[in-house]
Design a protein around this motif. Structure first.
Motif, mmCIF file in Angstrom:
data_model
loop_
_atom_site.group_PDB
_atom_site.id
_atom_site.type_symbol
_atom_site.label_atom_id
_atom_site.label_comp_id
_atom_site.label_asym_id
_atom_site.label_seq_id
_atom_site.Cartn_x
_atom_site.Cartn_y
_atom_site.Cartn_z
ATOM 1 N N LYS B 2 -49.048 12.954 0.914
ATOM 2 C CA LYS B 2 -48.903 11.531 0.623
ATOM 3 C C LYS B 2 -48.773 11.330 -0.877
ATOM 4 N N LEU B 3 -47.710 10.644 -1.260
ATOM 5 C CA LEU B 3 -47.471 10.416 -2.676
ATOM 6 C C LEU B 3 -48.098 9.096 -3.089
ATOM 7 N N PRO B 4 -48.646 9.018 -4.301
ATOM 8 C CA PRO B 4 -49.154 7.731 -4.776
ATOM 9 C C PRO B 4 -48.017 6.715 -4.869
ATOM 10 N N ALA B 5 -48.395 5.459 -4.926
ATOM 11 C CA ALA B 5 -47.410 4.370 -4.823
ATOM 12 C C ALA B 5 -46.316 4.469 -5.881
ATOM 13 N N PHE B 6 -46.695 4.838 -7.115
ATOM 14 C CA PHE B 6 -45.686 4.812 -8.180
ATOM 15 C C PHE B 6 -44.588 5.845 -7.932
ATOM 16 N N ALA B 7 -44.914 6.866 -7.103
ATOM 17 C CA ALA B 7 -43.928 7.904 -6.851
ATOM 18 C C ALA B 7 -42.758 7.375 -6.026
ATOM 19 N N ALA B 8 -42.948 6.181 -5.448
ATOM 20 C CA ALA B 8 -41.846 5.599 -4.688
ATOM 21 C C ALA B 8 -40.742 5.101 -5.619
ATOM 22 N N LEU B 9 -41.074 4.915 -6.886
ATOM 23 C CA LEU B 9 -40.062 4.508 -7.858
ATOM 24 C C LEU B 9 -39.022 5.611 -7.982
ATOM 25 N N PRO B 10 -37.776 5.220 -8.273
ATOM 26 C CA PRO B 10 -36.779 6.262 -8.501
ATOM 27 C C PRO B 10 -37.258 7.204 -9.589
ATOM 28 N N LYS B 11 -36.908 8.474 -9.424
ATOM 29 C CA LYS B 11 -37.433 9.495 -10.330
ATOM 30 C C LYS B 11 -36.971 9.288 -11.774
ATOM 31 N N ASN B 12 -35.777 8.703 -11.936
ATOM 32 C CA ASN B 12 -35.313 8.561 -13.316
ATOM 33 C C ASN B 12 -36.138 7.520 -14.080
ATOM 34 N N PHE B 13 -36.707 6.547 -13.351
ATOM 35 C CA PHE B 13 -37.609 5.605 -14.012
ATOM 36 C C PHE B 13 -38.842 6.344 -14.510
ATOM 37 N N GLY B 260 -28.669 9.344 -15.108
ATOM 38 C CA GLY B 260 -29.094 8.222 -14.287
ATOM 39 C C GLY B 260 -29.034 8.510 -12.792
ATOM 40 N N GLY B 261 -28.619 9.710 -12.422
ATOM 41 C CA GLY B 261 -28.702 10.104 -11.020
ATOM 42 C C GLY B 261 -27.443 9.902 -10.216
ATOM 43 N N THR B 262 -26.353 9.514 -10.851
ATOM 44 C CA THR B 262 -25.110 9.377 -10.096
ATOM 45 C C THR B 262 -24.499 10.751 -9.883
ATOM 46 N N ARG B 263 -24.068 10.970 -8.630
ATOM 47 C CA ARG B 263 -23.523 12.276 -8.269
ATOM 48 C C ARG B 263 -22.127 12.413 -8.861
ATOM 49 N N LEU B 264 -21.883 13.511 -9.574
ATOM 50 C CA LEU B 264 -20.609 13.673 -10.270
ATOM 51 C C LEU B 264 -19.439 13.761 -9.294
ATOM 52 N N ALA B 311 -32.951 17.529 -13.000
ATOM 53 C CA ALA B 311 -33.760 18.341 -12.079
ATOM 54 C C ALA B 311 -34.871 17.509 -11.457
ATOM 55 N N VAL B 312 -35.502 16.649 -12.270
ATOM 56 C CA VAL B 312 -36.582 15.796 -11.776
ATOM 57 C C VAL B 312 -36.093 14.960 -10.602
ATOM 58 N N GLN B 313 -34.873 14.434 -10.738
ATOM 59 C CA GLN B 313 -34.357 13.560 -9.683
ATOM 60 C C GLN B 313 -33.920 14.308 -8.441
#
Lengths: 317, 321
Positions: B2-13, B260-264, B311-313
């Protein structure tokens, strides 16, 4: 978990990289130098000399930023310097118009500003230390006339000019100065003036084309040494390097500099475009340490002609 | 797990938040004890400095979402700076609006040409826009005879233009407005759905009867238009038209989009991600400069951050690209 590890690594890497880069210690002078482009040898030599000269002053910490020949990047870097409130700011502007306003902001923030070598549109500086490219152009033109006089007994012949980045002050005046001299001698003709953006490799390519088109060339005037050397390499490749003289500008020291090229017989002459750094550092130290010191608004450093006669002596310096 | 609530934010944030916290932590401290990084002046410096690349990267997001790429944005920006300065300083017009319109329209046209060639031939976008990167640069240099066209500080029209359009509030406001417009366009309109569908599976989109060709023409036209507008701001900021401006801006814009996470390869990505990507690069630059990190080391750190941020995203909960 990948992202968490990566996230931790990200922070750790950045923190590691920054460790030891803490702000200036107290009772130290912080001098910020915004350099236009570290990649040019002339500017690299400026950085090196400035680092050396300030390193002799234990109470001065110097930081140099590199704008990589990008106006916007340099404006941003100067803005960031202003936030750091340095005791003195030195700016070698990439281009005149772009840096004018932001240097005004530095002055407004009561930071003494030394403008190094390149002019800006308004006098937004405490002092301006520079040399004079128009004089270099005149000196180069006169040197070339003299050589042609020796060769033919009269001032006539074919000159190729290799031009730097168009629109830049150095290029405009190194070109203009020589043309003003040649204008007095109708038999001296500039038969080609390709643009090589200060870059040796480009000069070699452009000169190769000129050599293919021009059967007779007496002098090549490169508006900087690397371009003159590039032209020499092109002529040598086609077996024509003995046919003409090569004249450059900049006269940097060191193994790859123009003075060495004169000693090696590659260049007939070069003109030392002074780094202007000695004077700038001198003025800077006076401003920092003596609150009553009022620098001149402008300091002009005179260029030096380098030929085989004085190259070895200058190289030793 | 179970991830804490903030982890629901997009990873780039989260990546951005991490860098901002780091920037605050290591910020130099001013004489009054405040952190220089957090000064309003510094924060708005960052926003102004990222605005040009930010504006271009909004449109670049659309292009990349369709599975394309636009390498010509830096050259188009240079064309715009030159046209703007020429029109203002050479008396072609007595209206700032006309000068801006001419520059932006010419750039939109250049974008439209890119789009038409890409939509109606099978030449890849990389090659088409590589060609226009070279050609438009040539056009800008030819029009301006290789000269910078300086805009002075006097009382003339050009100086007036620069004084207005270099204001921080106007530059940042333009970026904010463009961001809002492009966010709406992508996530709230049919056109936005077509953009994604084109990049996600072009053949399927064609079979479904979607207007793939006109979508492509439009995204490249929009890229030209925004690059042109960024060029207008560049001319004001730098007080000049500069045919050599904007070199390698395409790479900065593409970097912001992918961070920003857009797929090339297209189909997946978002405007909010691109804005975050742009902010990451801006905050990072500011943080490193404030701490006087050597500029060569700065480049190496940025390289590492770009790879790590992506990588984070791509980790668990990422956008699965």
């Amino acid at each position: 978990m990948v992202h968490k590890c990566a996230g931790a690594a990200l922070v750790a890497a950045a923190a590691l990289a920054i460790a030891g880069c803490s702000g200036p210690a107290k009772k130290q002078f912080f001098v910020a130098f915004s350099q236009a482009n570290n990649a040019e040898p002339y500017r690299a030599a400026q950085n090196e000399l400035m680092t050396q000269l300030f390193a002799r002053q234990p109470d001065v910490k110097l930081v140099i930023s590199d704008a990589q020949q990008d106006n916007s990047r340099q404006v941003a870097q100067v803005e960031t310097f202003i936030r750091q409130k340095p005791d003195l700011l030195i700016v070698a502007p990439n281009e005149r118009a772009a840096l004018t306003a932001v240097m005004g902001q530095a002055m407004d923030a009561k930071i003494p500003v030394i403008c190094l070598e390149r002019d800006i549109l308004q006098p937004n500086y405490t002092s301006y230390v520079h040399s004079d490219n128009l004089t270099i152009g005149h000196m180069a033109g006169e040197f070339i006339v003299e050589q042609l006089q020796k060769k033919y007994g009269a001032p006539r012949g074919n000159v190729v000019a290799i031009r730097g980045l168009l629109g830049v002050e150095g290029e405009i005046n190194r070109d203009k100065g020589a043309r003003e001299v040649f204008a007095k001698y109708p038999d001296i003709k500039i038969i080609a003036d390709p643009v090589a953006d200060w870059i040796q490799a480009k000069a070699k390519d452009r000169m190769t084309e000129v050599l293919r088109a021009q059967p007779k060339i007496d002098v090549v005037y490169g508006h900087n040494d690397p371009m003159a050397v590039g032209a020499y390499l092109a002529a040598r490749e086609l077996g024509r390097d003995k046919e003409m003289l090569f004249v450059g500008v900049d006269g940097l020291g060191g193994e790859a500099g123009g003075i060495k090229k004169v000693m090696d017989g590659v260049l007939a002459a070069t003109f030392v475009y002074p780094l202007c750094v000695d004077k700038a550092v001198d003025v800077a130290l006076h401003i920092l340490r003596d609150s009553s010191f009022r620098p001149e608004k402008e300091y002009r450093i005179i260029p030096t002609l380098v030929t085989s006669a004085n190259a070895a002596e200058l190289y030793g310096k | 797990m179970k991830l804490p609530a903030f982890a629901a934010l997009p990873k780039n944030f989260l990546a951005l938040a991490g860098i901002v916290l780091l920037a605050i932590a290591i910020s130099p401290v001013a004489a009054d004890g405040s952190r220089v990084f957090l000064e309003i002046g510094n924060l708005t410096d960052i926003l102004r400095q990222i605005s040009l690349i930010g504006i271009i990267s909004l449109a670049m997001t659309f292009v990349i979402l369709t599975g394309g790429i636009d390498l010509s944005v830096g050259s188009v920006l240079a064309l715009s700076t030159s046209l703007t300065a020429m029109w203002l300083t050479r008396g072609y017009t007595h209206s700032v609006a006309v000068a801006i319109l001419v520059a932006v329209a010419a750039c939109a046209l250049a974008g439209a040409v890119n789009g038409l060639v890409i939509a109606f031939t099978d030449i890849q976008p990389f090659i088409v826009t590589l060609a226009s990167m070279i050609g438009v640069r040539g056009l800008a240099k030819w029009l301006s005879s290789n000269q910078n066209i300086d805009i002075g500080f006097g009382q003339d029209l050009a100086a007036h233009f620069a004084a207005v359009f270099r204001q921080k509030a106007l530059v940042i406001g333009s970026y904010a407005a463009a961001s809002a417009a492009f966010w709406t366009l992508l996530s709230r309109t049919v056109f936005g759905r077509h953009v994604r569908a084109t990049g996600d599976n072009e053949r399927a989109a064609l079979h479904a009867g979607l207007p793939v060709r006109s979508t492509k023409v439009w995204v490249y036209t929009l890229t030209g238009l925004l690059s042109g507008f960024a060029g207008v701001l560049y001319a004001a900021e730098n007080h000049q038209g500069n045919p050599n401006a904007g070199v390698a801006y395409e790479l900065d814009a593409i970097a912001a989009v992918v961070i920003g996470g857009t797929r090339l390869s297209g189909g997946k990505g978002s405007i909010s991600g691109t804005i975050v990507g742009t902010l990451i690069m801006g905050v990072l630059t500011n943080m490193l400069r404030l701490n006087n990190v050597d500029s060569n080391v700065e480049m190496m750190i940025k390289a590492v951050i770009i790879v790590l941020a992506v990588a984070v995203q791509r980790g668990k909960g990422g956008n699965g690209a």
